[in-house]
Design an enzyme around this catalytic site. Sequence first.
Site, short mmCIF file in Angstrom:
data_model
loop_
_atom_site.label_atom_id
_atom_site.label_comp_id
_atom_site.label_asym_id
_atom_site.label_seq_id
_atom_site.Cartn_x
_atom_site.Cartn_y
_atom_site.Cartn_z
N ASP A 17 -45.92 -27.74 31.92
CA ASP A 17 -45.58 -28.44 30.66
C ASP A 17 -45.73 -27.49 29.46
OD1 ASP A 17 -48.42 -28.82 31.38
OD2 ASP A 17 -48.59 -29.96 29.51
N HIS A 18 -46.19 -26.25 29.70
CA HIS A 18 -46.32 -25.26 28.62
C HIS A 18 -45.32 -24.10 28.75
CE1 HIS A 18 -50.10 -26.95 26.90
NE2 HIS A 18 -49.99 -27.59 28.07
N HIS A 22 -51.34 -21.16 28.88
CA HIS A 22 -51.78 -21.21 30.29
C HIS A 22 -50.61 -21.62 31.17
CE1 HIS A 22 -52.18 -25.38 29.00
NE2 HIS A 22 -52.23 -25.76 30.26
ZN LIG Z 1 -50.66 -29.41 29.03
ZN LIG Z 2 -52.71 -27.71 31.11
#
Ligand SMILES: [Zn+2]
Ligand SMILES: [Zn+2]
Length: 251
Positions: free
Chosen positions: A63-64, A59
């Site tokens: 942070d991804h 998603h």
């Molecule tokens: Zn996250």
């Molecule tokens: Zn998230």
Amino acid sequence: MKIHMLGTGHGDPTPERFNTAALLETGSRFYLLDAGAPAAVLIRKNLPMSRLRAVFITHMHEDHFDGLAGILKFQLKYAPENGTTEVWLPEKRAGKLFRTLLSAAHLPIDAMPGKLLWKTIRPGFFFDDGFLRMEAIPTRHMHIPEGHFPSYAFLICAEGRKVLYTGDLAKDFSDFPLARASEADSCICELTHIRLDSALPVFGSLPLKKLIFSHVGNDWHGAEAEKHFAEKTKALPYETVLAHDGDIYEF
Ligand SMILES: [Zn+2]
Ligand SMILES: [Zn+2]
């Protein structure tokens, strides 16, 4: 298959944990699950960037995907002549943004049209290269006041094993893909948005071999918290661990 935990932190990196990223290895092929950790983590571990077949982003929270631009730069610069890395993103517009970002950094993205293949994840089976099969299961993590955006858990199938990787979930844990988890041998579950107390009865009912908690929230950092975690999870009928950066799990 092996999964190298490159980043096991929650939304903010900490002194011990990078943001979320895990490298899946099967045969001599590598695939990245989320890209929150910097490219340097792969380099320092001597993991061969040139054999990175695909990147899968659950998603569009930074942070991804924070490390993705650096990782793709390496693919453009150093991947073999005819090597291709598929970049699977949960939203089509994200592909456009990354292409713009790489062009703005004066990387030869247009001169090497086959190097990076931009793809949009859809629910259901979306990837199968004969070694790894991936199914995307929608979650409600990105149902936010600004709108409803895609977020996915992945059911990962390789070498006759199935691992459920939850990505981030909704706070009430109601989007945990229970039916697919019952098919899995192991599960890698986030531990920031969910409450461990609500999740434990659900996990207790699953025929898993191994449960790994990653995307570890602040409540579970430090020696005292780890003791507490071990106490809470000891009744589960299979191995349960709290992941740290650098862990390697074999399935
Ligand atoms: Zn996250
Ligand atoms: Zn998230």
